[in-house]
Design a protein around this motif. Structure first.
Motif, PDB file in Angstrom:
ATOM      1  N   MET A   1     -26.668  60.221 -10.044  1.00 55.93           N
ATOM      2  CA  MET A   1     -25.173  59.503 -10.222  1.00 55.93           C
ATOM      3  C   MET A   1     -24.888  58.864  -8.795  1.00 55.93           C
ATOM      4  O   MET A   1     -24.148  58.203  -8.703  1.00 55.93           O
ATOM      5  CB  MET A   1     -24.495  59.585 -11.359  1.00 55.93           C
ATOM      6  CG  MET A   1     -25.291  60.180 -12.684  1.00 55.93           C
ATOM      7  SD  MET A   1     -25.351  58.277 -13.336  1.00 55.93           S
ATOM      8  CE  MET A   1     -26.882  58.558 -13.421  1.00 55.93           C
ATOM      9  N   SER A   2     -24.799  60.224  -8.586  1.00 53.58           N
ATOM     10  CA  SER A   2     -23.478  59.767  -7.000  1.00 53.58           C
ATOM     11  C   SER A   2     -23.901  59.824  -5.576  1.00 53.58           C
ATOM     12  O   SER A   2     -23.644  59.850  -5.107  1.00 53.58           O
ATOM     13  CB  SER A   2     -23.041  61.625  -6.615  1.00 53.58           C
ATOM     14  OG  SER A   2     -24.170  62.470  -6.518  1.00 53.58           O
ATOM     15  N   ASP A   3     -25.483  59.404  -5.441  1.00 52.91           N
ATOM     16  CA  ASP A   3     -26.468  59.612  -4.111  1.00 52.91           C
ATOM     17  C   ASP A   3     -25.396  58.636  -3.289  1.00 52.91           C
ATOM     18  O   ASP A   3     -25.445  58.847  -2.314  1.00 52.91           O
ATOM     19  CB  ASP A   3     -27.762  59.186  -4.325  1.00 52.91           C
ATOM     20  CG  ASP A   3     -28.609  60.185  -4.266  1.00 52.91           C
ATOM     21  OD1 ASP A   3     -28.396  61.375  -4.251  1.00 52.91           O
ATOM     22  OD2 ASP A   3     -29.834  60.186  -4.553  1.00 52.91           O
ATOM     23  N   LYS A   4     -25.520  57.225  -3.615  1.00 47.49           N
ATOM     24  CA  LYS A   4     -24.496  56.174  -3.069  1.00 47.49           C
ATOM     25  C   LYS A   4     -22.909  56.542  -2.696  1.00 47.49           C
ATOM     26  O   LYS A   4     -22.416  55.321  -2.170  1.00 47.49           O
ATOM     27  CB  LYS A   4     -25.242  54.816  -3.292  1.00 47.49           C
ATOM     28  CG  LYS A   4     -24.185  54.381  -4.725  1.00 47.49           C
ATOM     29  CD  LYS A   4     -25.433  53.395  -5.943  1.00 47.49           C
ATOM     30  CE  LYS A   4     -25.026  53.042  -6.569  1.00 47.49           C
ATOM     31  NZ  LYS A   4     -25.041  51.868  -7.386  1.00 47.49           N
ATOM     32  N   CYS A   5     -22.747  57.182  -3.957  1.00 48.50           N
ATOM     33  CA  CYS A   5     -21.116  58.082  -3.378  1.00 48.50           C
ATOM     34  C   CYS A   5     -20.636  58.040  -1.732  1.00 48.50           C
ATOM     35  O   CYS A   5     -21.159  58.539  -1.216  1.00 48.50           O
ATOM     36  CB  CYS A   5     -20.471  58.502  -4.535  1.00 48.50           C
ATOM     37  SG  CYS A   5     -19.032  59.106  -4.330  1.00 48.50           S
ATOM     38  N   LEU A   6     -19.532  57.091  -1.143  1.00 48.18           N
ATOM     39  CA  LEU A   6     -18.743  57.636  -0.206  1.00 48.18           C
ATOM     40  C   LEU A   6     -17.490  58.972   0.161  1.00 48.18           C
ATOM     41  O   LEU A   6     -17.728  58.424   0.923  1.00 48.18           O
ATOM     42  CB  LEU A   6     -18.530  56.412   0.677  1.00 48.18           C
ATOM     43  CG  LEU A   6     -19.296  55.372   0.108  1.00 48.18           C
ATOM     44  CD1 LEU A   6     -18.858  53.562   0.819  1.00 48.18           C
ATOM     45  CD2 LEU A   6     -20.783  55.586   1.747  1.00 48.18           C
ATOM     46  N   SER A   7     -17.323  58.959  -1.400  1.00 45.34           N
ATOM     47  CA  SER A   7     -16.495  59.595  -1.545  1.00 45.34           C
ATOM     48  C   SER A   7     -15.094  59.080  -0.530  1.00 45.34           C
ATOM     49  O   SER A   7     -13.992  60.077  -0.343  1.00 45.34           O
ATOM     50  CB  SER A   7     -17.216  61.697  -0.474  1.00 45.34           C
ATOM     51  OG  SER A   7     -17.729  62.167  -1.516  1.00 45.34           O
TER      52      SER A   7
END
Ligand code: SF4
Ligand code: SF4
Length: 363
Positions: A244-250
Motif C-alpha cells: 500500500m505504501s510503496d509509492k508514498c513519498l512521506s
C-alpha cells in the motif's frame, strides 16, 4: 432550538455581513489554482467553490504561540534564574463560511479529543467557543468524495452552527438557512431574514435526498462494519502495508489537508539568540514523517513508511472509532486523495484491508 430562514441569492453577502457583526469572517478565496480560507471583507461576494484546504486552521492554527517566556538572572546570585511566563492569548470572535459538511464534522472529531477528552485544551476550546460555523450543504459530489462511507454526508449537520441549503433556480434561487445551535440561532437572528416557508424547507430536503442518491450512484458505500476489527487483524501483515505504501513519498500533504488530523509538535523558539527570552509554539505535525515517532534515544518504532501508513489508516478507521463510540475519524472529504502527489487512495486501502484475507498472519 432550530429554526429556518430564507436568504435570497442576491442577499447572501448582506446576510453574511449581518451574521458576522463583531466577528472576523473566514471564507473561501481563489489564490492561483487553490481555494483557501481568508478573512472576508464586508460586502465581498462569497465564493461558493469547495476549498482546496479545510478551514481547520481557523480554530487549530498551523502554528500558535502557547506562551512567551523570559528568564531573569538574580543579580545577587547569577547561578539562580527565574522564568516568567506570559500566556495571554488573543482570541477573535470568528465566523467560518463556506466549509463543507465534511469540514464541519472535522471539528466534531477534534472536539472529542480537545474539548471532551480527559485533557481539555484551553487554546482550542477558546477558539471553538468563539467561532460560528456556517456550512453550505453540498449539491454535487466530487469524484473523490466518499463522505457517505464514513457516517458523514452532503447535508450532515455535525459540527456546524448553521446549515445553508441552496434551493430554486435563476432569479428565484436562494438558501434555506437552518440554525442548529444556540450560537447559530443568535447569529442568524442578527440578519433580519424572512422565515423559510414549508415549500422551501421541503425543497431543501429534496436537494439533500438527490445529492445523497447521486453519491450512492457514483460510489456505492461498502459495508465497513467489520473494518475496525479487520484493520487490527491486518496489523502484523507488513507485506500488505508495504504494498500500500510503496509509492508514498512521506511528504505529509495528506495529513495537512485533512480536516480531522490533529497532531502537533511543540518547539521553543528563542528571540534574540541568548536564550533568555522566547516563545513556546505549537505547530501541526504529521504521522507520515519519519521524525514523528523518533524517541530521544534515537530509536524509532515506526521507522518504515509502511508502518506509518498503517498507523494513519488504522487510527482513522480502527483505533479512533474504538475510543469514540464507533465514530470514524475520516469524513470522506477526499482531499488526501486529490492532494497526494503519487495518488495514494485511502478508499482502496480501507476496502482491501476490510476484505477477508486467508493469508493474514495471526501474529
Ligand atoms: S500525501 Fe501521499 S505521498 Fe504524501 S505522505 Fe500522504 S500518502 Fe504519502
Ligand atoms: S483521511 Fe482523507 S478523506 Fe478522510 S477526512 Fe482526512 S483528508 Fe478527508
Amino acid at each position: 432550538m432550530s429554526f429556518a430562514r430564507y436568504i435570497a441569492r442576491g442577499e447572501l453577502a448582506r446576510a453574511l455581513d449581518d451574521m458576522a457583526r463583531g466577528r472576523v469572517t473566514y471564507a473561501p478565496r481563489r489564490e492561483g489554482d487553490a481555494v483557501v480560507f481568508r478573512p472576508r471583507a464586508e460586502g465581498e461576494e462569497p465564493l461558493l467553490a469547495r476549498a482546496t484546504v479545510p478551514p481547520k486552521g481557523v480554530i487549530f492554527p498551523q502554528s500558535e504561540r502557547l506562551f512567551a517566556f523570559i528568564r531573569e538572572k538574580d543579580p545577587n546570585d547569577p547561578g539562580h534564574t527565574t522564568v516568567r511566563l506570559d500566556s495571554t492569548v488573543d482570541i477573535e470572535p470568528a465566523l467560518i463560511f463556506g466549509g463543507r459538511p465534511c469540514d464541519a464534522r472535522g471539528f466534531h472529531i477534534f472536539d472529542r479529543v480537545y474539548l471532551n477528552g480527559p485533557h481539555r485544551d484551553p487554546y482550542y476550546a477558546a477558539r471553538r467557543e468563539a467561532t460560528v460555523v456556517v456550512t453550505p450543504a453540498c449539491t454535487k459530489a466530487g469524484s473523490t468524495c466518499f463522505c457517505h462511507w464514513t457516517g458523514c454526508g452532503p447535508a450532515d449537520t455535525t459540527g456546524s452552527d448553521i446549515l445553508l441549503t441552496p434551493v430554486g433556480t435563476g432569479a428565484d434561487s436562494g438558501f434555506v438557512a437552518v440554525a442548529l445551535t444556540e450560537r447559530g440561532c443568535a447569529v442568524l437572528e442578527q440578519a433580519n431574514l424572512p422565515e423559510a416557508d414549508t415549500a422551501r424547507s421541503d425543497a431543501a430536503q429534496a436537494v439533500h435526498a438527490a445529492t445523497r442518491a447521486a453519491l450512492d450512484a457514483q460510489s456505492p458505500a461498502p459495508d465497513l462494519s467489520a473494518t475496525p476489527a479487520r484493520l487490527l487483524e491486518r496489523f502484523p501483515d507488513t507485506g500488505f502495508w508495504r504494498d500500500m505504501s510503496d509509492k508514498c513519498l512521506s511528504c505529509g500533504a495528506c495529513t495537512y489537508l485533512c480536516p480531522t488530523c490533529y497532531c502537533f509538535n511543540i518547539t521553543d523558539e528563542n528571540d534574540g539568540g541568548d536564550g533568555m527570552r522566547g516563545r513556546r509554539l505549537r505547530s501541526w505535525d504529521n504521522c507520515m514523517s519519519s521524525l514523528f515517532t523518533r524517541e530521544a534515544s534515537g530509536h524509532n518504532p515506526r521507522m518504515g513508511k509502511a508502518l506509518r501508513l498503517r498507523n494513519r489508516v488504522g487510527h482513522k478507521f480502527s483505533y479512533y472509532p474504538q475510543l469514540h463510540e464507533g465514530v470514524v475519524s475520516c469524513n470522506g472529504c477526499g482531499r488526501c486523495i486529490t492532494g497526494c502527489p503519487v495518488s495514494v487512495d485511502i478508499r482502496e486501502m480501507v476496502v482491501r484491508a476490510t476484505e477477508a484475507n486467508e493469508e493474514t498472519p495471526n501474529a
